[in-house]
Design an enzyme around this catalytic site. Structure first.
Site, PDB file in Angstrom:
ATOM      1  N   ASP A 206       0.865  -1.182   0.000  1.00  0.00           N
ATOM      2  CA  ASP A 206       0.000   0.000   0.000  1.00  0.00           C
ATOM      3  C   ASP A 206       0.899   1.229   0.000  1.00  0.00           C
ATOM      4  OD1 ASP A 206      -2.277   1.794   0.366  1.00  0.00           O
ATOM      5  OD2 ASP A 206      -3.341   0.054   1.150  1.00  0.00           O
ATOM      6  N   GLY A 234       4.515   1.815  -1.486  1.00  0.00           N
ATOM      7  CA  GLY A 234       4.650   2.421  -2.801  1.00  0.00           C
ATOM      8  C   GLY A 234       3.319   2.478  -3.520  1.00  0.00           C
ATOM      9  N   ASP A 235       3.295   3.174  -4.636  1.00  0.00           N
ATOM     10  CA  ASP A 235       2.106   3.281  -5.485  1.00  0.00           C
ATOM     11  C   ASP A 235       2.041   2.051  -6.374  1.00  0.00           C
ATOM     12  OD1 ASP A 235       0.213   3.873  -7.462  1.00  0.00           O
ATOM     13  OD2 ASP A 235       0.733   5.993  -7.503  1.00  0.00           O
ATOM     14  N   PHE A 236       0.990   1.239  -6.236  1.00  0.00           N
ATOM     15  CA  PHE A 236       0.954  -0.019  -6.990  1.00  0.00           C
ATOM     16  C   PHE A 236       0.809   0.174  -8.497  1.00  0.00           C
ATOM     17  CE2 PHE A 236      -3.673  -0.545  -5.288  1.00  0.00           C
ATOM     18  CZ  PHE A 236      -4.220   0.214  -6.315  1.00  0.00           C
ATOM     19  N   HIS A 254     -13.239  -1.584  -8.102  1.00  0.00           N
ATOM     20  CA  HIS A 254     -14.399  -0.725  -8.351  1.00  0.00           C
ATOM     21  C   HIS A 254     -14.098   0.753  -8.116  1.00  0.00           C
ATOM     22  CE1 HIS A 254     -15.447  -1.872  -3.960  1.00  0.00           C
ATOM     23  NE2 HIS A 254     -15.001  -0.633  -3.945  1.00  0.00           N
TER      24      HIS A 254
END
Length: 348
Positions: A206, A234-236, A254
């Site tokens: 995350d 980190g930014d996935f 979603h």
């Protein structure tokens, strides 16, 4: 209009009963004032409950009578109330408690978003953005108190259902490394590791600020100390854990448009080419529950997210380098949408 098509008085009354937003507000009020916590000791009159909670007796009586009609609390005598199976879930710390979610439902910033639904229908923009002039995530990042309410609600909701969702995918038994993308503070991944002792290792991924919270979580302390759980900040969209057998997400797809999801899938496909991808998500179809339809609208007003159909999932998976292989039901509103690497996939 023929007589058979004319609405009668009973129809008008039935429609009028659907026009009140009272139940959701009253549930939130009950949580905020700790009504179920006080009633845990036994039934009380409205006057006694009002005195113990510092609320107005007349207004409190109206709230309780409405909620008792819905099965939240029980009126065991004239103006005497007790907890019900549902109201127990409004108690802090009660197993599968929904106290935090009930609190979130009544937040003024969320209600302001509902007021913009009509404008959103005309513009296609989320009600939250219309009401607050910014995206939900930016708002939560700038308002620490709102962020805590939101995160606590997501944790409570996940904790109530994660074990049931995890147990619905026995293929985890044969998975060496499972990575949970956007997994928050680890509720779902912890349920997977607890349910399937054969899973060698879990990786919680995350944003760095969320991972910092996970590092100090008492619920994760034993798993972290044993080395069975690793953390990945980190930014996935930019980087995901490598050496993974199964990537999982829960309540993530979603929230994002197709292009963003395809980007994430391609990142996973490139990083761990043989890994399976399993999404715990709601699926929209003709049999979708009232809960799923309500949630779809909530996604619209908060971030313009969408609950996809099975065909729509198949499309994004194909473009991301995967093939949708199954949609498994669970004992909850969630389904487990499984996809496996598509042979010879090539990305533009």
């Amino acid at each position: 209009m023929s007589e058979s098509n004319a609405a009668g008085a009973a129809d008008a009354f039935a429609l009028s009963q659907l026009m009140f937003p009272t139940t959701a507000v009253c549930i939130s009020v009950a949580a905020r004032h700790g009504l179920a916590d006080v009633l845990a000791e036994g039934s009380l009159s409205v006057g006694q409950l009002a005195e113990r909670t510092g609320t107005d007796e007349v207004q409190l009586g109206k709230v309780l009578r409405l909620l008792a009609e819905e099965g939240v609390f029980r009126e065991v005598g004239p103006d005497v109330f007790a907890n019900s199976r549902l109201s127990h879930l409004l108690r802090k710390g009660f197993p599968r408690s929904q106290h935090a979610m009930a609190t979130l439902v009544g937040e003024p910033w969320l209600w302001n978003s509902w007021s913009k639904l009509s404008e959103g229908l005309a513009s296609g923009r989320p009600g939250f953005e219309l009401a607050h002039g910014m995206a939900l995530w930016a708002y939560l990042a700038g308002d620490a108190a709102a962020g805590v309410v939101f995160n606590d609600a997501m944790r409570d909701f996940s904790e109530a259902l994660s074990d049931l969702v995890a147990s619905s995918y026995p293929a985890f038994t044969d998975s060496g490394v499972v990575a949970d993308l956007g997994g928050g503070t680890g509720t779902y991944l912890r349920a997977i590791l607890r349910t399937y002792p054969s899973v060698e290792r879990g990786v919680l991924a995350d944003l760095p600020a969320v991972i910092e919270q996970a590092e100090t979580s008492p619920e994760l302390a034993e798993l972290l100390a044993s080395g069975r759980l690793g953390l990945h900040g980190g930014d996935f969209f930019d980087v995901v854990p490598s050496g993974v057998d199964v990537y999982v997400v829960k309540q993530v797809m979603h929230s994002w448009d197709d292009d963003s999801i395809i980007r994430l899938l391609r990142r996973c496909r490139e990083t761990s080419p043989e890994a399976t991808f399993v999404a715990a998500e709601f699926v929209r179809d003709t049999k979708a529950s009232r809960f799923v339809k309500n949630f779809d609208l909530i996604m619209t007003i908060t971030m313009n997210g969408n609950i996809r159909t099975e065909a729509q999932y198949a499309t994004v998976f194909e473009k991301g380098g995967y093939e949708l292989t199954s949609v498994l039901p669970t004992d909850t509103a969630f389904s487990l949408v499984e996809a496996r690497p598509r042979p010879y996939a090539r990305f533009a």
